[in-house]
Design a protein around this motif. Structure first.
Motif, PDB file in Angstrom:
ATOM      1  N   UNK A   1      60.256  57.830  77.613  1.00  0.00           N
ATOM      2  CA  UNK A   1      60.849  56.654  78.232  1.00  0.00           C
ATOM      3  C   UNK A   1      62.218  56.409  77.599  1.00  0.00           C
ATOM      4  N   UNK A   2      63.246  56.679  78.369  1.00  0.00           N
ATOM      5  CA  UNK A   2      64.607  56.482  77.886  1.00  0.00           C
ATOM      6  C   UNK A   2      64.980  55.008  77.966  1.00  0.00           C
ATOM      7  N   UNK A   3      65.560  54.519  76.875  1.00  0.00           N
ATOM      8  CA  UNK A   3      66.046  53.136  76.853  1.00  0.00           C
ATOM      9  C   UNK A   3      67.567  53.097  76.992  1.00  0.00           C
ATOM     10  N   UNK A   4      68.144  54.193  77.485  1.00  0.00           N
ATOM     11  CA  UNK A   4      69.574  54.202  77.780  1.00  0.00           C
ATOM     12  C   UNK A   4      69.850  53.223  78.926  1.00  0.00           C
ATOM     13  N   UNK A   5      71.093  52.797  79.024  1.00  0.00           N
ATOM     14  CA  UNK A   5      71.477  51.872  80.094  1.00  0.00           C
ATOM     15  C   UNK A   5      71.416  52.575  81.447  1.00  0.00           C
ATOM     16  N   UNK A   6      71.130  51.816  82.491  1.00  0.00           N
ATOM     17  CA  UNK A   6      71.093  52.368  83.839  1.00  0.00           C
ATOM     18  C   UNK A   6      72.435  53.011  84.194  1.00  0.00           C
ATOM     19  N   UNK A   7      73.523  52.449  83.702  1.00  0.00           N
ATOM     20  CA  UNK A   7      74.855  53.006  83.953  1.00  0.00           C
ATOM     21  C   UNK A   7      75.009  54.402  83.349  1.00  0.00           C
ATOM     22  N   UNK A   8      74.166  54.750  82.388  1.00  0.00           N
ATOM     23  CA  UNK A   8      74.229  56.059  81.719  1.00  0.00           C
ATOM     24  C   UNK A   8      73.202  57.057  82.263  1.00  0.00           C
TER      25      UNK A   8
ATOM     26  N   UNK B   1      73.321  59.355  84.559  1.00  0.00           N
ATOM     27  CA  UNK B   1      73.823  60.734  84.667  1.00  0.00           C
ATOM     28  C   UNK B   1      73.906  61.397  83.291  1.00  0.00           C
ATOM     29  N   UNK B   2      74.239  60.608  82.285  1.00  0.00           N
ATOM     30  CA  UNK B   2      74.277  61.119  80.904  1.00  0.00           C
ATOM     31  C   UNK B   2      72.878  61.563  80.476  1.00  0.00           C
ATOM     32  N   UNK B   3      71.869  60.799  80.867  1.00  0.00           N
ATOM     33  CA  UNK B   3      70.486  61.133  80.536  1.00  0.00           C
ATOM     34  C   UNK B   3      70.089  62.440  81.221  1.00  0.00           C
ATOM     35  N   UNK B   4      70.444  62.595  82.488  1.00  0.00           N
ATOM     36  CA  UNK B   4      70.125  63.824  83.224  1.00  0.00           C
ATOM     37  C   UNK B   4      70.817  65.020  82.574  1.00  0.00           C
ATOM     38  N   UNK B   5      72.062  64.852  82.197  1.00  0.00           N
ATOM     39  CA  UNK B   5      72.795  65.936  81.522  1.00  0.00           C
ATOM     40  C   UNK B   5      72.128  66.268  80.180  1.00  0.00           C
ATOM     41  N   UNK B   6      71.696  65.247  79.461  1.00  0.00           N
ATOM     42  CA  UNK B   6      71.009  65.425  78.181  1.00  0.00           C
ATOM     43  C   UNK B   6      69.726  66.236  78.371  1.00  0.00           C
ATOM     44  N   UNK B   7      68.956  65.916  79.410  1.00  0.00           N
ATOM     45  CA  UNK B   7      67.717  66.636  79.712  1.00  0.00           C
ATOM     46  C   UNK B   7      68.006  68.118  79.900  1.00  0.00           C
ATOM     47  N   UNK B   8      69.061  68.414  80.651  1.00  0.00           N
ATOM     48  CA  UNK B   8      69.429  69.810  80.911  1.00  0.00           C
ATOM     49  C   UNK B   8      69.892  70.504  79.637  1.00  0.00           C
ATOM     50  N   UNK B   9      70.766  69.842  78.875  1.00  0.00           N
ATOM     51  CA  UNK B   9      71.304  70.448  77.647  1.00  0.00           C
ATOM     52  C   UNK B   9      70.230  70.704  76.602  1.00  0.00           C
TER      53      UNK B   9
END
Length: 162
Positions: free
Chosen positions: A81-88, A90-98
């Motif tokens: 469960x990511x607690x990153x901001x909703x605005x981020x 795409x950053x979370x998706x990129x993080x998942x891939x990386x």
């Protein structure tokens, strides 16, 4: 020929189970709570890890979660469960891939109500992350406040699967 077909389906299943997410659903607390309850059906141990891409201890422990999930995939359901901001998002998706994350990731879009939902998950949770909760048969069976090493994570899983 039958052996080739069996090998194909075995490899296809392995590939699908190790696939990375390309979309991350954003949910409110109530939706996450229902999801955790649904996953407990069938006597599975549900492992819920709260983390963020900006949290160094969170990022450090994620490879352990990936390794342990591969070993116990049939007996546990792991949700990050990511607690990153909703605005981020795409950053979370990129993080998942990386980071090659293969465990399901959900973005909890409910930061404004943290003081409401944090104590509902765990009264002793002060809001810091990472935090990992373990559920089985509609009960919370373990709460870990802080980073988990691979051995510690495995020990909690094995203890709660018996």
């Amino acid at each position: 020929m039958k052996n080739l077909i069996k090998i194909f389906f075995l490899l296809a299943g392995f590939t699908i189970s190790n696939a990375q997410q390309t979309k991350v659903p954003s949910v409110k607390y109530e939706e996450l709570e229902k999801r955790i309850q649904q996953e407990q059906e069938g006597d599975k141990l549900v492992v819920v890890n709260f983390w963020s891409t900006t949290c160094a201890p969170c990022v450090k422990e994620l490879p352990h979660f990936m390794e342990v999930n591969k070993v116990y995939a049939g007996s546990i359901k792991m949700i990050l469960v990511s607690l990153d901001r909703l605005a981020d998002k795409e950053k979370v998706i990129k993080f998942i891939k990386n980071k090659k994350l293969t465990v399901e990731v959900i973005l909890l879009d409910d930061i404004k109500r943290m003081n409401t939902w944090i104590p509902r998950f765990e009264k002793n949770w002060d809001g810091n992350i990472p935090v990992t909760l373990f559920y089985r048969n509609e009960d919370k069976v373990y709460f870990n406040d802080g980073e988990m090493g691979k051995k510690e994570l495995e020990n909690v899983i094995v203890t709660n699967l018996l």
